[in-house]
Write a protein that holds these residues in place. Sequence first.
Motif, PDB file in Angstrom:
ATOM      1  N   LEU A 196     -15.537  -5.461  -2.534  1.00 15.24           N
ATOM      2  CA  LEU A 196     -14.871  -4.260  -3.058  1.00 15.24           C
ATOM      3  C   LEU A 196     -14.638  -4.544  -4.535  1.00 15.24           C
ATOM      4  N   ALA A 241       0.856  -1.195   0.000  1.00 14.61           N
ATOM      5  CA  ALA A 241       0.000   0.000   0.000  1.00 14.61           C
ATOM      6  C   ALA A 241       0.890   1.242   0.000  1.00 14.61           C
ATOM      7  N   PHE A 258      -9.898  -2.949  -6.318  1.00 12.87           N
ATOM      8  CA  PHE A 258      -9.227  -3.664  -5.227  1.00 12.87           C
ATOM      9  C   PHE A 258      -9.063  -5.130  -5.607  1.00 12.87           C
ATOM     10  N   CYS A 307      -2.707  -3.953  -3.957  1.00 11.76           N
ATOM     11  CA  CYS A 307      -4.058  -4.462  -3.701  1.00 11.76           C
ATOM     12  C   CYS A 307      -5.104  -3.395  -3.970  1.00 11.76           C
ATOM     13  N   GLU A 308      -4.700  -2.135  -3.858  1.00 12.93           N
ATOM     14  CA  GLU A 308      -5.622  -1.019  -4.070  1.00 12.93           C
ATOM     15  C   GLU A 308      -4.997  -0.177  -5.172  1.00 12.93           C
ATOM     16  N   LYS A 358     -11.084   3.711  -8.080  1.00 12.67           N
ATOM     17  CA  LYS A 358     -10.302   2.698  -7.353  1.00 12.67           C
ATOM     18  C   LYS A 358     -10.851   1.297  -7.602  1.00 12.67           C
TER      19      LYS A 358
END
Length: 497
Positions: A184, A42, A218, A232-233, A216
Motif C-alpha cells: 500500500l 482509524a 498508508f 495509519c491511513e 490516500k
Amino acid sequence: MAKNEKVVADPHACTLDKIISLCKRRGFVYQASEIYGGQAGAWDYGPLGVEFKRNIQNAWWKEMTQLHDDVVGLDSAIFQHHTTWEASGHVGHFSDPMIDCLECQARHRADKLIEDFVAANPDKAPGKPIDTMSHEEMKAYIDENIECPTCHSKNKKYTAVREFNLMFKTHQGPIADDAHLIYLRPETCQGIFTDFKSIVQSNRMKVPFGVAQVGKSFRNEIIFKNFIFRTCEFEQMEMEYFCKPGTEDETFERWRKERWAFYLKYGIPEKQLKWHHHDKLAHYAKDAYDITYNFPIGFEEIEGIHSRTDFDLSQHQEYSKKDMSYIDQEDGNKKYIPYVIETSAGLNRNFLMFLCEAYEEENVATEEGTEDYRTVLHLDPRLAPVTVAVLPLMKKGGLAEKAKEIQHLLKEDFVTDYDVSGTVGKRYRRQDEIGTPFCVTVDFDTIQETKDDGSKNDLFGTVTVRFRDSMEQERVKLSDLHTFLFNAIKNYKPVER
Ligand code: ATP
C-alpha cells in the motif's frame, strides 16, 4: 508560551478533547468501527466532516493547479509495481526507530518518546538535535531519563532501538509469494515520478512544471495518537515540481513562499505558523523545511517542502532501465534529468489545523459582569461544511414552505442546510458551532405584501441574513440574495483574535 500551557489558565481555550467532542457530536469525525470497540488509529469522516475535508482539498487543488498554468494534476493508482518501492528507497529505508518497554511490552517510537519528554522537560534536552541521534544515543538517553509512558515503571528497562519498516504489505491474487508481493503506497508522489515521461509526452509539458496529486497513503505507524493527527491511513496533497538543475534553490524558495501564503489566505494567522528546518537530511536531499502549526499539543508538522535533487527520477531510470531524462528544446536540446522540489501536505492534519484555529468559546454576554458563551467555528466560508442555513421563523403560516423554496433556489450554488426545530436563537447557535457563515431567516415580512393594517409592507420579498462572526443582521431582497452571498464570501475577512 505553548498553546497547551494556556489551556490550564483559560477554561474556554481550544483543547484537543474539545475538538474531538465537537467532531463526534456534530458529525465531523467518528471513531472507525466504534460498535466493535473501535479500530485504533482509524477514523470515519461524517456528513459534515466529508464536506469540510473536500473543501480543503478543493482549495488546495484550485491553488496548486487551476491558479498555476505550470502545474497539472494526476490521480495515480495506490497499488504500484513493487519495484517502484525498491527504487524509491522505501523497501530499504522507510522506517522509524522503535523501542519496547521490557516491563509491560509497550512499543514506542524512540524519537517521539524523547521529543515528548524534552517538551515537558526543556532543561534536559539532549546535547544534539533528536533527528541526528544514533540508535545507541537514543537508547542511552531513554534508559537514563524516561519512564515508560504506558506502565510508568521506575526501572526504565528497554530493548535496543531497532528500525521498523512502515509499509503495509500484502499479496495480489491467490498466491502469497514474493512474486505477488504488493505494497500500500506510503506516499502519493511515486506515481508522479513513474508517470513523468507520459505526462511530458501526452501534455507537451516543458520544464519547469509541476504535477499535483491528492490521495490516500498508508503507513504502519508505531504509535498513533492525537486524534486524526497521526494515523495509519491518511490523505496527502502532494506536488512535485520539475526544474532544470541549477535552478532548484530559487524554485525551492518560490514554493516555500507559495505554500506559506496558502495558509494565510485561508485564515491561519502568521503567528500560528513556524518553519522547522531539517537538521538531518536524507542522503539525496539538498534541503528540507516543514511548516508547523501551533496545535493545542504544540507546534507540529502540517506540510514538508523538500529539495530532492534528481534522486527519484534517476532511481526509477536505473531500476526500470527506461530513459527518464528530458530534452530541453529551449536550451539547445540539452538532455538532463530534472531536479525536483516537493510540497507534501497532510489533508487530515490540515483538517485538524483549520478546526483548531477556527474554534472559539466566545463570551457573548450582553451585560457587564455576566458570562454567556457560544461555541463558534470561525471557518473561512470557502471551507465551511455548510455555507448557508435557511431558517423559517416558525413552521406555520407558510414560512416553512417559503424557506424550503429559498433553500432550493440556493442549493445549486451553495451548500445549504434547513433547520426548523427550536427557537431561532438556538438554531443560530447550532449553526455557529459547525461554522456556517450565513443564516437566512424567513419571517412574515418575507411573504406578506401588506401589513395587518392594510398598508404596503416595504420588507415584503426580503429575508434577514445573519453573519456568524459579528452576529449582525442585514435585510436583503430575495432577488439580490445570490449576489449578496457571493460577495460576502469573496470579501470575507477573518476575525482578529
Ligand atoms: P512525521 O514526522 O509527523 O511522521 P513525516 O515527516 O514522515 O511526518 P512526510 O513523509 O513529509 O511526513 O509526509 C508529508 C505530510 O503527510 C506530513 O506533513 C503530514 O501532514 C502528512 N502525514 C505524514 N504521516 C502522517 C500520518 N501518519 N498521519 C497523518 N498525516 C500524516
